[in-house]
Design a protein around this motif. Sequence first.
Motif, short mmCIF file in Angstrom:
data_model
loop_
_atom_site.label_atom_id
_atom_site.label_comp_id
_atom_site.label_asym_id
_atom_site.label_seq_id
_atom_site.Cartn_x
_atom_site.Cartn_y
_atom_site.Cartn_z
N ALA A 1 14.30 -65.33 2.75
CA ALA A 1 13.88 -66.68 3.07
C ALA A 1 12.52 -66.99 2.43
CB ALA A 1 13.81 -66.87 4.58
N ALA A 2 11.63 -66.00 2.42
CA ALA A 2 10.31 -66.21 1.82
C ALA A 2 10.42 -66.46 0.32
CB ALA A 2 9.41 -65.01 2.10
N LEU A 3 11.31 -65.72 -0.35
CA LEU A 3 11.49 -65.89 -1.79
C LEU A 3 12.07 -67.26 -2.13
CD1 LEU A 3 12.85 -62.42 -2.96
CD2 LEU A 3 10.65 -63.42 -3.51
N ASP A 4 12.94 -67.77 -1.23
CA ASP A 4 13.59 -69.06 -1.49
C ASP A 4 12.57 -70.18 -1.62
OD1 ASP A 4 15.98 -67.78 -1.40
OD2 ASP A 4 16.48 -68.39 0.64
N GLY A 5 11.40 -70.03 -1.01
CA GLY A 5 10.41 -71.09 -1.03
C GLY A 5 9.61 -71.18 -2.31
N PHE A 6 9.69 -70.16 -3.17
CA PHE A 6 8.93 -70.17 -4.43
C PHE A 6 9.63 -71.03 -5.48
CE2 PHE A 6 7.45 -65.96 -2.76
CZ PHE A 6 6.11 -66.31 -2.64
N GLN A 7 8.85 -71.52 -6.42
CA GLN A 7 9.42 -72.22 -7.56
C GLN A 7 10.17 -71.22 -8.44
OE1 GLN A 7 6.23 -74.26 -9.52
NE2 GLN A 7 6.09 -75.87 -7.97
N ILE A 8 11.10 -71.74 -9.25
CA ILE A 8 11.97 -70.87 -10.03
C ILE A 8 11.18 -69.98 -10.98
CG2 ILE A 8 12.36 -72.66 -11.75
CD1 ILE A 8 14.81 -69.87 -10.63
N ASP A 9 10.09 -70.51 -11.61
CA ASP A 9 9.33 -69.68 -12.53
C ASP A 9 8.63 -68.53 -11.82
OD1 ASP A 9 7.72 -71.53 -11.24
OD2 ASP A 9 6.23 -71.57 -12.85
N VAL A 10 8.22 -68.75 -10.57
CA VAL A 10 7.62 -67.68 -9.78
C VAL A 10 8.68 -66.65 -9.39
CG1 VAL A 10 6.34 -67.11 -7.68
CG2 VAL A 10 5.83 -69.23 -8.92
N GLN A 11 9.87 -67.14 -9.04
CA GLN A 11 10.95 -66.23 -8.70
C GLN A 11 11.31 -65.34 -9.90
OE1 GLN A 11 14.15 -68.73 -7.40
NE2 GLN A 11 13.28 -69.06 -5.35
N LEU A 12 11.39 -65.94 -11.08
CA LEU A 12 11.70 -65.17 -12.28
C LEU A 12 10.62 -64.13 -12.56
CD1 LEU A 12 13.05 -67.94 -14.67
CD2 LEU A 12 14.36 -66.06 -13.67
N ASN A 13 9.37 -64.50 -12.35
CA ASN A 13 8.28 -63.56 -12.57
C ASN A 13 8.38 -62.37 -11.61
OD1 ASN A 13 5.75 -62.74 -13.83
ND2 ASN A 13 4.79 -63.27 -11.89
N ILE A 14 8.72 -62.65 -10.36
CA ILE A 14 8.87 -61.58 -9.38
C ILE A 14 10.05 -60.68 -9.76
CG2 ILE A 14 9.47 -61.07 -6.98
CD1 ILE A 14 7.95 -63.61 -6.19
N MET A 15 11.17 -61.30 -10.17
CA MET A 15 12.36 -60.52 -10.52
C MET A 15 12.14 -59.66 -11.75
SD MET A 15 15.66 -62.95 -9.69
CE MET A 15 15.09 -64.44 -10.54
N SER A 16 11.21 -60.06 -12.62
CA SER A 16 10.95 -59.27 -13.83
C SER A 16 10.35 -57.92 -13.52
CB SER A 16 10.04 -60.05 -14.78
OG SER A 16 8.72 -60.13 -14.25
N PHE A 17 9.81 -57.75 -12.31
CA PHE A 17 9.24 -56.45 -11.91
C PHE A 17 10.29 -55.53 -11.30
CE2 PHE A 17 5.52 -59.22 -12.03
CZ PHE A 17 4.60 -58.43 -12.70
N LEU A 18 11.50 -56.06 -11.06
CA LEU A 18 12.57 -55.24 -10.51
C LEU A 18 13.28 -54.48 -11.64
CD1 LEU A 18 14.18 -57.79 -8.01
CD2 LEU A 18 12.50 -56.03 -7.50
N SER A 19 13.97 -53.43 -11.27
CA SER A 19 14.82 -52.76 -12.25
C SER A 19 16.13 -53.54 -12.36
CB SER A 19 15.12 -51.32 -11.79
OG SER A 19 15.96 -51.34 -10.65
N PRO A 20 16.85 -53.40 -13.46
CA PRO A 20 18.15 -54.08 -13.57
C PRO A 20 19.09 -53.73 -12.42
CG PRO A 20 17.45 -53.31 -15.71
CD PRO A 20 16.47 -52.75 -14.72
N GLN A 21 19.04 -52.49 -11.96
CA GLN A 21 19.90 -52.09 -10.84
C GLN A 21 19.52 -52.85 -9.56
OE1 GLN A 21 18.26 -50.03 -12.83
NE2 GLN A 21 19.82 -48.82 -13.90
N ASP A 22 18.21 -52.96 -9.29
CA ASP A 22 17.76 -53.70 -8.12
C ASP A 22 18.11 -55.18 -8.23
OD1 ASP A 22 16.70 -51.44 -6.96
OD2 ASP A 22 14.68 -51.75 -7.80
#
Length: 332
Positions: A1-22
Amino acid sequence: AALDGFQIDVQLNIMSFLSPQDLCHLGSTSCYWRAAVQDPLLWRYFLLRDLPFWTSVDWKSLPDGEIFNKAFSEVSDNALYDYMGIYKKSCPQSRRSLKSSRPRYGAVTSFLQSLVTQAEPRFAMFGPGLEELDDSLVQKMMTCPEVLLVAGLPQRQIHGIGSGVSFQFSNNQKFNILTLYSTTSVERRRARAEQAVAVNKMFYQENSVVGNQQAVHYSVIAQVKKVCEVVDGFIYVANAEAYKKHDRQEELARILAMIDPALGPPNRPLLVLSCVSHIGVKRIPCVYMAHQLQLNLLHQPWMVQDTVAATLAGLLNGIEWLLEEANSKSAQ
């Protein structure tokens, strides 16, 4: 729910720190995240970030060089690459998991192959990585039984070449390697001492004109031709040390001379050992090696495998692939 509140560019930036598996696990949590994690910009970032660290690539998984040459902004909305699909197809871990997910097929294939009685497969090994590196790959293969066991010298002589050396793989399968050097050991030592390039006596050059340009074409000498006619596949040892100069166009011309369909079946596999002397040497990534050698132009199965001469790291992975391909061709 907390992630849903971010703008898409912020979400993409956060996801870039994950591994492809995650990232794939995140995509399984909801319809929104399943769509979000497939963003092509994100997977292009993963692809460009990770591929220099992949240790192998083959004829089925090599990413098209075009996807790296164009900036993301140059790709129109109607022609977006499926970067997520390209990543999954090219990543060595994905290839291994796909292979291990079909154990029954593998068992049946092994059983069928066992019914075909054949001599141990023979492979011709050649290339600058045999002669230019500080550590000798061949010497290490001959003196490291805990990695690769020497099984003997078979009595099958090829005039001017010899009989090769038999090795035993971990599953007790034997195979033979005929090592082809460009010149004599004395000439190789002299060239190394003088930091010069020894004349390659395996090939002779035939120039031809294509359009307005002169093309370099090689043919093999008579003794090497006999080897090419009887082997079940080829091992090309490439010098992958980044600090040295390499003429990949000439290397490709010599590879083409060895695998010439006029000298044997056109579908024999080619294993390229992308080799450095020892672990501390900066290497050319195997994906780049495949593109530099233009292996996408070849019509038979091939694989590039990172290898270290001093430890033989990666060698068994390459040999395993080569044996599977050679056995598959024999069974057919």
